[in-house]
Design a protein around this motif. Structure first.
Motif, PDB file in Angstrom:
ATOM      1  N   HIS A  99      59.769 150.855  58.741  1.00  0.00           N
ATOM      2  CA  HIS A  99      59.584 149.795  57.760  1.00  0.00           C
ATOM      3  C   HIS A  99      58.351 150.090  56.918  1.00  0.00           C
ATOM      4  CE1 HIS A  99      56.784 148.392  60.904  1.00  0.00           C
ATOM      5  NE2 HIS A  99      56.151 147.754  59.929  1.00  0.00           N
ATOM      6  N   SER A 265      70.057 143.091  60.822  1.00  0.00           N
ATOM      7  CA  SER A 265      70.057 141.974  61.752  1.00  0.00           C
ATOM      8  C   SER A 265      70.966 140.850  61.255  1.00  0.00           C
ATOM      9  CB  SER A 265      68.639 141.443  61.937  1.00  0.00           C
ATOM     10  OG  SER A 265      68.229 140.745  60.765  1.00  0.00           O
ATOM     11  N   ASP A 267      70.127 137.817  60.973  1.00  0.00           N
ATOM     12  CA  ASP A 267      69.336 136.970  60.081  1.00  0.00           C
ATOM     13  C   ASP A 267      69.432 137.462  58.642  1.00  0.00           C
ATOM     14  OD1 ASP A 267      68.510 135.406  62.188  1.00  0.00           O
ATOM     15  OD2 ASP A 267      66.676 136.553  62.533  1.00  0.00           O
ATOM     16  N   ALA A 268      69.340 138.786  58.479  1.00  0.00           N
ATOM     17  CA  ALA A 268      69.452 139.354  57.141  1.00  0.00           C
ATOM     18  C   ALA A 268      70.870 139.204  56.597  1.00  0.00           C
ATOM     19  CB  ALA A 268      69.039 140.821  57.152  1.00  0.00           C
ATOM     20  N   ASN A 271      71.295 135.791  55.345  1.00  0.00           N
ATOM     21  CA  ASN A 271      70.279 135.323  54.389  1.00  0.00           C
ATOM     22  C   ASN A 271      69.533 134.092  54.918  1.00  0.00           C
ATOM     23  OD1 ASN A 271      70.788 137.260  52.278  1.00  0.00           O
ATOM     24  ND2 ASN A 271      72.680 136.143  51.859  1.00  0.00           N
ATOM     25  N   ARG A 280      61.962 134.651  54.761  1.00  0.00           N
ATOM     26  CA  ARG A 280      63.333 134.748  54.268  1.00  0.00           C
ATOM     27  C   ARG A 280      63.848 136.163  54.510  1.00  0.00           C
ATOM     28  NH1 ARG A 280      59.987 132.411  50.786  1.00  0.00           N
ATOM     29  NH2 ARG A 280      59.893 134.113  49.271  1.00  0.00           N
ATOM     30  N   TRP A 281      65.087 136.275  54.965  1.00  0.00           N
ATOM     31  CA  TRP A 281      65.712 137.565  55.249  1.00  0.00           C
ATOM     32  C   TRP A 281      66.845 137.820  54.253  1.00  0.00           C
ATOM     33  CZ3 TRP A 281      63.729 134.422  58.952  1.00  0.00           C
ATOM     34  CH2 TRP A 281      62.962 134.988  59.978  1.00  0.00           C
ATOM     35  N   SER A 282      67.047 139.084  53.902  1.00  0.00           N
ATOM     36  CA  SER A 282      68.163 139.434  53.018  1.00  0.00           C
ATOM     37  C   SER A 282      68.537 140.896  53.243  1.00  0.00           C
ATOM     38  CB  SER A 282      67.809 139.209  51.547  1.00  0.00           C
ATOM     39  OG  SER A 282      66.761 140.076  51.143  1.00  0.00           O
ATOM     40  N   GLU A 295      67.057 146.138  55.215  1.00  0.00           N
ATOM     41  CA  GLU A 295      66.728 144.742  55.459  1.00  0.00           C
ATOM     42  C   GLU A 295      65.413 144.399  54.763  1.00  0.00           C
ATOM     43  OE1 GLU A 295      66.142 141.815  59.357  1.00  0.00           O
ATOM     44  OE2 GLU A 295      67.291 143.675  59.478  1.00  0.00           O
ATOM     45  N   MET A 297      62.429 141.343  54.262  1.00  0.00           N
ATOM     46  CA  MET A 297      61.819 140.089  54.692  1.00  0.00           C
ATOM     47  C   MET A 297      60.780 139.680  53.647  1.00  0.00           C
ATOM     48  SD  MET A 297      61.165 140.801  58.758  1.00  0.00           S
ATOM     49  CE  MET A 297      60.391 139.204  58.995  1.00  0.00           C
ATOM     50  N   TYR A 322      56.133 141.215  51.284  1.00  0.00           N
ATOM     51  CA  TYR A 322      57.465 141.796  51.411  1.00  0.00           C
ATOM     52  C   TYR A 322      57.457 142.896  52.464  1.00  0.00           C
ATOM     53  CZ  TYR A 322      58.187 139.640  46.806  1.00  0.00           C
ATOM     54  OH  TYR A 322      58.271 138.751  45.757  1.00  0.00           O
TER      55      TYR A 322
END
Length: 349
Positions: A99, A265, A267-268, A271, A280-282, A295, A297, A322
């Motif tokens: 990451h 994940s 969560d991503a 969203n 916030r995840w995307s 991913e 965050m 980010y």
């Protein structure tokens, strides 16, 4: 002080200016490009989907068979039936993770009459995406280096043969042998029951110098070395580690010898947003990483940024944070033997 000094200002250009193009250059991502194109040849769409959706699974495995050919008995059949069974196995798929992150302080761009917040975001996003690409490029090189064949059935390879014994699992190619090496590689592949065509070559920054020289030595020259390059595709990457005392290092392999598949994940994928922390995840699709999903965050915070903005009043500023992350499976062919299709070579001075 003259009143002229109060009116004089620096003449400043606008952004983008194109002047930073060389500063912002990227390396050639040959390993990512090759793996991305090869993925459908190595992993079928069903198994790709399983790997992509494997977040949280204790293990990710692909069913495979190994050969059980044996030897035919040179007699007529009898009433005694052979009892050979199929040799099935589950090949484990392992993931690598990385990451990178950055922050945006809107007050900084608000104070600038040149760069907007959107331009700053795209610059930083591109830089961190490049950091992930550099990581993945090196990881794919490492996977191929690990999977490189350590033996060969070719009469060209071994002590006392044309190319001698492998050193560090690499074919040692002298300067005199390099001109027609790619012709011999086809025979080296054939000796291990791989096709002579549909071969991919990837190497370091020095390799194209050799390839371009020999591919252009055609029938009009005293020595024609161009004939040998039919059936090959070539790519290059600065992530290739050139072996010490060599002038160039690379790999030859059949098409479909490495695959890359990412997972993100839940969560991503959904969203999701944390109501307490504001995280916030995307999911973002990265062209630089060969179309892999990455991913992202995002969260906001209130921070004292006066030391950054040099404004003593900026003790309660909005800061946008980010993170970009990847979880990628790098898959090479299932092979129980030591004479697989990924062949490493060193061109010597």
């Amino acid at each position: 002080m003259s009143i002229v000094d109060l009116k004089r200002q620096n003449a400043r250009g606008v952004y983008p200016s194109e002047t930073d193009r060389q500063q912002l250059r990227q390396q050639e991502y040959g390993y990512i490009n090759m793996a991305s194109a090869s993925t459908p040849m190595l992993i079928n769409s069903i198994n790709q989907g399983i790997i992509e959706q494997s977040w949280g699974a204790p293990a990710t495995q692909i069913p495979v068979f190994s050969k059980n050919v044996g030897t035919a008995t040179a007699t007529t059949m009898t009433c005694a039936f052979p009892d050979d069974d199929a040799n099935a196995a589950l090949m484990n798929v392992t993931f690598i993770s990385a990451h990178a992150g950055f922050q945006i302080i809107p007050r900084m761009s608000d104070q600038s009459d040149i760069v907007t917040e959107a331009q700053e975001f795209m610059r930083m996003f591109s830089d961190k995406e490049e950091a992930l690409a550099d990581f993945l490029e090196g990881a794919i090189y490492g996977a191929l280096d690990t999977a490189a064949a350590s033996t060969s059935n070719s009469a060209f390879i071994g002590v006392g043969t044309k190319y001698g014994a492998l050193v560090g699992d690499a074919i040692q190619v002298s300067a005199l042998q390099s001109e027609f090496f790619f012709n011999d590689v086809k025979s080296i592949m054939q000796a291990d029951n791989f096709r002579r065509n549909g071969l991919e070559v990837i190497g370091d920054a020095q390799l194209p110098s050799y390839v371009n020289q020999y591919v252009n030595q055609g029938s009009g020259n005293g020595t024609n070395s161009s004939f040998q390059f039919n059936g090959y595709s070539f790519q290059y990457s600065n992530s290739t580690v050139t072996t010490a005392l060599s002038t160039s290092t690379g790999f030859v392999m059949p098409q479909g010898s490495v695959a890359i598949i990412s997972k993100v994940s839940p969560d991503a994928r959904m969203n999701r947003v944390s109501q307490s922390s504001g995280v916030r995840w995307s999911v973002e699709t990265s062209d630089l990483l060969g179309g892999l999903e990455i991913e992202m965050m995002v969260t906001d915070s209130c921070e004292d940024v006066s030391a950054i903005t040099l404004n003593n009043d900026d003790t309660n500023a909005l800061v946008k944070n980010y993170q970009l992350g990847i979880n990628v499976a790098i898959v090479t062919p299932y092979n129980l033997g030591t004479n697989g299709g990924i062949k490493k070579f060193d061109l010597l001075p």
